[in-house]
Structures are given as structure tokens and as C-alpha cells.
Design a protein around this motif. Structure first.
Motif, PDB file in Angstrom:
ATOM      1  N   PRO A 115      44.789  38.696  30.054  1.00 49.08           N
ATOM      2  CA  PRO A 115      43.748  39.389  29.280  1.00 49.08           C
ATOM      3  C   PRO A 115      43.405  38.646  27.992  1.00 49.08           C
ATOM      4  CG  PRO A 115      45.872  40.452  28.968  1.00 49.08           C
ATOM      5  CD  PRO A 115      46.094  39.374  29.991  1.00 49.08           C
TER       6      PRO A 115
ATOM      7  N   ASN B  63      41.870  33.101  32.634  1.00 51.29           N
ATOM      8  CA  ASN B  63      42.268  33.483  31.284  1.00 51.29           C
ATOM      9  C   ASN B  63      41.146  34.284  30.627  1.00 51.29           C
ATOM     10  OD1 ASN B  63      43.910  33.562  29.014  1.00 51.29           O
ATOM     11  ND2 ASN B  63      43.130  31.634  28.200  1.00 51.29           N
ATOM     12  N   ARG B  64      41.522  35.187  29.737  1.00 52.47           N
ATOM     13  CA  ARG B  64      40.605  35.992  28.932  1.00 52.47           C
ATOM     14  C   ARG B  64      39.679  36.842  29.791  1.00 52.47           C
ATOM     15  NH1 ARG B  64      39.338  32.313  23.666  1.00 52.47           N
ATOM     16  NH2 ARG B  64      39.326  34.393  22.791  1.00 52.47           N
TER      17      ARG B  64
ATOM     18  N   VAL C 273      43.210  38.652  24.226  1.00 47.54           N
ATOM     19  CA  VAL C 273      43.868  39.426  23.161  1.00 47.54           C
ATOM     20  C   VAL C 273      43.519  38.805  21.805  1.00 47.54           C
ATOM     21  CG1 VAL C 273      46.069  40.288  22.273  1.00 47.54           C
ATOM     22  CG2 VAL C 273      45.807  39.869  24.725  1.00 47.54           C
TER      23      VAL C 273
ATOM     24  N   GLY D 110      37.290  22.245  27.767  1.00 46.13           N
ATOM     25  CA  GLY D 110      38.068  22.363  26.541  1.00 46.13           C
ATOM     26  C   GLY D 110      38.142  23.806  26.070  1.00 46.13           C
ATOM     27  N   GLY D 111      39.230  24.130  25.429  1.00 44.43           N
ATOM     28  CA  GLY D 111      39.347  25.422  24.761  1.00 44.43           C
ATOM     29  C   GLY D 111      39.509  26.640  25.663  1.00 44.43           C
TER      30      GLY D 111
ATOM     31  N   LYS E 260      44.477  26.228  28.043  1.00 45.25           N
ATOM     32  CA  LYS E 260      45.477  25.448  28.773  1.00 45.25           C
ATOM     33  C   LYS E 260      46.781  25.331  27.983  1.00 45.25           C
ATOM     34  CE  LYS E 260      42.636  21.881  28.793  1.00 45.25           C
ATOM     35  NZ  LYS E 260      41.445  22.513  28.230  1.00 45.25           N
TER      36      LYS E 260
ATOM     37  N   ALA F 137      41.413  18.315  27.928  1.00 41.07           N
ATOM     38  CA  ALA F 137      40.163  18.710  28.574  1.00 41.07           C
ATOM     39  C   ALA F 137      39.539  17.486  29.238  1.00 41.07           C
ATOM     40  CB  ALA F 137      39.230  19.280  27.527  1.00 41.07           C
TER      41      ALA F 137
ATOM     42  N   ASP G 244      48.242  15.895  26.289  1.00 47.50           N
ATOM     43  CA  ASP G 244      46.860  15.851  25.819  1.00 47.50           C
ATOM     44  C   ASP G 244      46.837  14.706  24.809  1.00 47.50           C
ATOM     45  OD1 ASP G 244      44.388  16.117  24.806  1.00 47.50           O
ATOM     46  OD2 ASP G 244      44.518  18.263  24.370  1.00 47.50           O
TER      47      ASP G 244
HETATM   48  N1  LIG Z   1      44.245  35.068  26.501  1.00 48.64           N
HETATM   49  C1  LIG Z   1      43.688  34.767  25.321  1.00 48.64           C
HETATM   50  N2  LIG Z   1      43.217  35.742  24.501  1.00 48.64           N
HETATM   51  C2  LIG Z   1      42.657  35.424  23.319  1.00 48.64           C
HETATM   52  N3  LIG Z   1      42.516  34.182  22.863  1.00 48.64           N
HETATM   53  C3  LIG Z   1      42.949  33.177  23.624  1.00 48.64           C
HETATM   54  C4  LIG Z   1      43.562  33.401  24.889  1.00 48.64           C
HETATM   55  N4  LIG Z   1      43.918  32.203  25.415  1.00 48.64           N
HETATM   56  C5  LIG Z   1      43.522  31.271  24.513  1.00 48.64           C
HETATM   57  N5  LIG Z   1      42.944  31.841  23.453  1.00 48.64           N
HETATM   58  C6  LIG Z   1      42.400  31.155  22.260  1.00 48.64           C
HETATM   59  O1  LIG Z   1      41.658  30.041  22.654  1.00 48.64           O
HETATM   60  C7  LIG Z   1      41.877  28.962  21.775  1.00 48.64           C
HETATM   61  C8  LIG Z   1      42.064  27.702  22.560  1.00 48.64           C
HETATM   62  O2  LIG Z   1      43.269  27.786  23.312  1.00 48.64           O
HETATM   63  P1  LIG Z   1      44.033  26.469  23.801  1.00 48.64           P
HETATM   64  O3  LIG Z   1      44.328  25.591  22.652  1.00 48.64           O
HETATM   65  O4  LIG Z   1      45.144  26.911  24.654  1.00 48.64           O
HETATM   66  O5  LIG Z   1      42.892  25.825  24.702  1.00 48.64           O
HETATM   67  P2  LIG Z   1      42.941  24.435  25.465  1.00 48.64           P
HETATM   68  O6  LIG Z   1      42.299  24.654  26.787  1.00 48.64           O
HETATM   69  O7  LIG Z   1      44.301  23.886  25.452  1.00 48.64           O
HETATM   70  O8  LIG Z   1      41.997  23.558  24.518  1.00 48.64           O
HETATM   71  P3  LIG Z   1      41.847  21.967  24.517  1.00 48.64           P
HETATM   72  O9  LIG Z   1      40.927  21.645  25.637  1.00 48.64           O
HETATM   73  O10 LIG Z   1      41.242  21.689  23.179  1.00 48.64           O
HETATM   74  O11 LIG Z   1      43.194  21.374  24.692  1.00 48.64           O
HETATM   75  C9  LIG Z   1      43.096  29.320  20.919  1.00 48.64           C
HETATM   76  O12 LIG Z   1      42.691  29.352  19.577  1.00 48.64           O
HETATM   77  C10 LIG Z   1      43.532  30.669  21.357  1.00 48.64           C
HETATM   78  O13 LIG Z   1      43.658  31.533  20.293  1.00 48.64           O
END
Ligand SMILES: Nc1ncnc2c1ncn2[C@@H]1O[C@H](COP(=O)(O)OP(=O)(O)OP(=O)(O)O)[C@@H](O)[C@H]1O
Ligand SMILES: [Mg+2]
Length: 385
Positions: free
Chosen positions: A266, A233-234, A268, A19-20, A23, A130, A47
Motif C-alpha cells: 500500500p 507498489n503504492r 503509506v 525511477g522512483g 525499488k 532505474a 544502483d
Molecule cells: N509504498 C510506498 N508508500 C509511500 N511512499 C513510497 C512507497 N514506496 C516508495 N515510496 C516513496 O517513493 C520514493 C522513492 O522510493 P525508492 O527510493 O525506493 O525508489 P527507487 O525506485 O529505488 O528510485 P530510483 O530509481 O531513484 O532508485 C521514496 O521517497 C519513498 O518515500
């Protein structure tokens, strides 16, 4: 039963196990970029327990959603497709929760998949939740290509491995479930190897060889056809490489699954200011570095997907040959061309041409069906304004 015609041949699923990890953000930015290139894209929030794409797209949640389809308030998925502020980008919302949505029964899953393929679009991008419950795994394996998104944290990488393993075995169950003896084994795999999950595939392969050697090649075929894309990612580019070789090496050795790494995105900080308008992030100054990396990811994906003719239309071909290494690589590509396509004298001429008309050489290579990264500008998507 009404006949549904298959209209979309590119269903792309975005998953990640943990999760998080980003995606949903990636689902939106990938869809937005493809739409900006002129492709007709529908992004679907699958989701089913934790839909949030509508907020990322800045679309109100008072709109038709999968809830209405699942509860038969509408007949077709077409009835719940809504437009987004981005040209060419439409959306199917997963907003409005009901228990039937978070854990759809088998028939509902099959119906959803059939209806997804009947949507009229160039790409359908599905954002998965997730974890690895059966519906998430099924949507992933029934899509045409899957994107695995992860961040460089041990827990997330471990979940990504597990997701690949889970998806592969789910695929095996779908294929071999009907076989009298192998069906029973494949359904019981988890228990048979509870103490050493990484030995599962070799155990399964050996059992198949014993029981029905004729079926064995199909096991290999299923593994090798399963080719998920990986997006980190990140993480900065320099740090990504080691993680990539660990992940891809492990999946290749243990599960015979070849993962294709598309690139990194990256971290951000300012992204958090755009959570009600993620497409807007791509156009902002803060999103510049992210968008540049994303365009590389999309370019590599398209190179994998399309033939050279389509690529010549969709990507900007290389015009910058300043670096000696580029010319060397192009020269190597010419050397590797099949003798049936061009003889040695021809190769020599095209190699010389590199030094005064390199763009022509690139066009020639494309015409001959070569599709390599180096033929295109690195920031090379042909975006419509
Ligand atoms: N490249 C990035 N740089 C900075 N922050 C990011 C980046 N990608 C995602 N985030 C942060 O991570 C958080 C979660 O992103 P996201 O909702 O896309 O995750 P997810 O994998 O879909 O989560 P879930 O499993 O709950 O569906 C967001 O609040 C977003 O700001
Ligand atoms: Mg999400």
C-alpha cells in the motif's frame, strides 16, 4: 587466479525500469523481513550511479564501499560487507561515485557477479538502478530470481514491460551470441523490429526455425525459465488485480515469459518520515499495513522457492479454519493428490479428518510435498524476536 567458491545460491535482484517506483525501499524491507526470519542476508547497492541504500538503512556513508572493490583497494567483496543495526542483515554500499562504477566494463561486471556468488549468506538482495542499461539488465539476468517493482502509472507499467523485454533479449544474446548465424541476428534484434517491438519474439523465433531448427527448443527454454516476480507498489489490493492481468497477460502472449505476481504494497504517506530508518518503518504503527502486505509477498516468494519441509519450519501453518471456503479448498487439494501417493479410501478419510483435526490434515499435505498458500496463516512468517 584465486578460486572463488560459490556460497550463495539465492541472489535476488530488484529492478523496475522506471525511477522512483520504490525499488530501493522494497530492497530494504524485503531484506529486513528475511533477516527477521533468521536468514543471513546481505543487501547490495548496485544502483551504481545513484546509490542511496545507506541512507535508507541509516548507515553513515563513511565506510568501505564498492568504490574500494572496483578500484582494487580491497581484494574481496567480503572486505566491504558492513553490519547494519538489524540482526542478520549486512550491507554492501554503493556510496562514493566514480565513472567506472556507473558504467562498469564487461570484465568488471563478470568479476562482480562471481564475487557476489562467493559471499556467504542465505540471500543476497541486489538493488538495481532505474533504466535498462546493459549492466542493470546483466545483473538482473545473472541473478537467481528477479523482482520487478512497479507503481500503477502508465509510464511505470510501460517501463516494466520494456524491462522484461530488454532482459529477455539480453538473455537471448548471452545464450545465442556464440551461434554463427543466430548470434548476428540476436544482436541486431532491436533494429530489425524497430517499428513493432512487440513482434520481436515471434520474428526471432521464426528466424531461428529457418536457420537452425535444432536450436529452436532452446529459445522456448530460455523464455520459460525466465520467471520474474512482480510486486505492485503504492496500490490498494482491490485495484491491483486488473493491472496484474494486463501485465502478466501481455508478457505471456508477446514474450512467452510467465511473470509471477507476489502481491501489492500500500501507499503509506508516513513512510517519508522514515527515510533515514526504513527498517524502523516496518516496526512502527504507521508501517503496520505495509508490513502485513509485505509479509504476504515474502510468504508467496518463499513458497515458490522452498520445498515443503523447509516451509513447515519457516512459515506458521494454518490454524484458522473458520471460513468454509478454506475447508472446501483443502478438500479439493486432497482430491487432486496423485493416486500413487494416496488411494481413494485414504482421500476420503483425510477429507473427513478436516472436520475435526484440520491442523493434522495441513501437516499431512505438507509432508506429501503440497506447497500452497492456503496451508499457511496469512500473516504467517516465523519472525524471530
Ligand atoms: N509504498 C510506498 N508508500 C509511500 N511512499 C513510497 C512507497 N514506496 C516508495 N515510496 C516513496 O517513493 C520514493 C522513492 O522510493 P525508492 O527510493 O525506493 O525508489 P527507487 O525506485 O529505488 O528510485 P530510483 O530509481 O531513484 O532508485 C521514496 O521517497 C519513498 O518515500
Ligand atoms: Mg533506488
Amino acid at each position: 587466479m584465486s578460486e572463488l567458491q560459490k556460497k550463495c545460491s539465492h541472489i535476488l535482484a530488484v529492478a523496475g525500469g522506471k525511477g522512483g517506483v520504490g525499488k530501493s525501499i522494497f530492497s530494504v524491507t524485503l531484506s529486513t523481513t528475511l533477516a527477521m526470519m533468521g536468514y543471513r542476508v546481505i543487501v547490495v547497492d548496485l544502483d551504481l550511479g545513484g546509490a542511496n541504500l545507506h541512507t535508507y538503512l541509516g548507515v553513515m556513508d563513511r565506510m568501505p564501499s564498492l568504490f574500494h572493490f572496483i578500484h582494487k583497494k580491497v581484494k574481496s567483496l567480503n572486505d566491504i560487507v558492513v553490519k547494519t543495526p538489524i540482526a542478520n542483515l549486512s550491507f554492501i554500499s554503493g556510496a562514493h561515485y566514480s565513472p567506472a562504477m556507473s558504467n562498469p566494463a564487461a570484465e568488471l561486471k563478470v568479476k562482480l557477479i562471481r564475487h557476489l556468488y562467493a559471499l556467504d549468506a542465505d540471500f543476497i538482495v541486489i538493488d538495481l538502478g532505474a533504466g535498462m542499461d546493459l549492466s542493470t539488465l546483466d545483473f538482473f539476468i545473472f541473478s537467481d530470481r528477479g523482482f520487478l517493482v512497479t507503481v500503477p502509472e502508465p509510464g511505470a507499467v510501460m517501463n516494466a514491460y520494456r524491462f522484461i523485454q530488454g532482459a529477455l533479449f539480453r538473455k537471448m544474446v548471452t545464450v545465442f551470441g556464440q551461434h554463427k548465424e543466430i548470434g548476428a541476428i540476436v544482436r541486431d534484434l532491436g533494429q530489425a523490429c524497430a517499428h513493432d517491438e512487440s513482434a520481436m519474439l515471434s520474428w526471432f523465433v521464426n528466424r531461428v526455425k529457418e536457420i537452425d531448427p535444432e536450436v529452436f527448443p532452446l529459445v522456448q527454454e530460455v523464455s520459460s525459465r525466465f520467471q520474474p516476480f512482480l510486486v505492485l507498489n503504492r496500490i490498494a489490493h482491490e485495484q491491483a488485480q486488473r493491472l496484474v492481468s494486463t501485465l502478466t497477460g501481455h508478457c505471456s502472449n508477446k514474450y512467452a515469459v510467465e511473470i509471477k505476481y507476489l502481491g501489492n504494497l500500500p501507499d503509506v504517506k508516513q513512510l517519508t518520515s522514515f527515510l533515514l530508518d526504513v527498517p524502523g518503518f516496518l516496526k512502527s504503527t504507521a508501517g503496520k499495513a505495509y508490513f502485513l502486505s509485505l509479509k504476504s509477498v515474502v510468504r508467496r516468494f518463499l513458497i515458490d522457492l522452498h520445498d515443503a519441509n523447509v516451509l513447515a519450519e519457516k512459515l506458521n501453518i494454518r490454524k484458522d479454519f473458520g471460513d468454509e471456503k478454506t475447508l472446501e479448498t483443502l478438500s479439493d487439494i486432497i482430491d487432486r493428490l496423485d493416486g500413487d501417493i494416496i488411494n481413494d479410501a485414504g482421500k476420503k478419510l483425510w477429507k473427513l479428518r478436516l472436520f475435526f483435526k484440520p491442523v493434522e490434515v495441513v501437516k499431512f499435505l505438507l509432508k506429501k510435498g503440497v506447497k500452497e498458500d492456503i496451508l499457511f496463516e496469512s500473516d504467517s512468517l516465523n519472525l524471530k524476536k
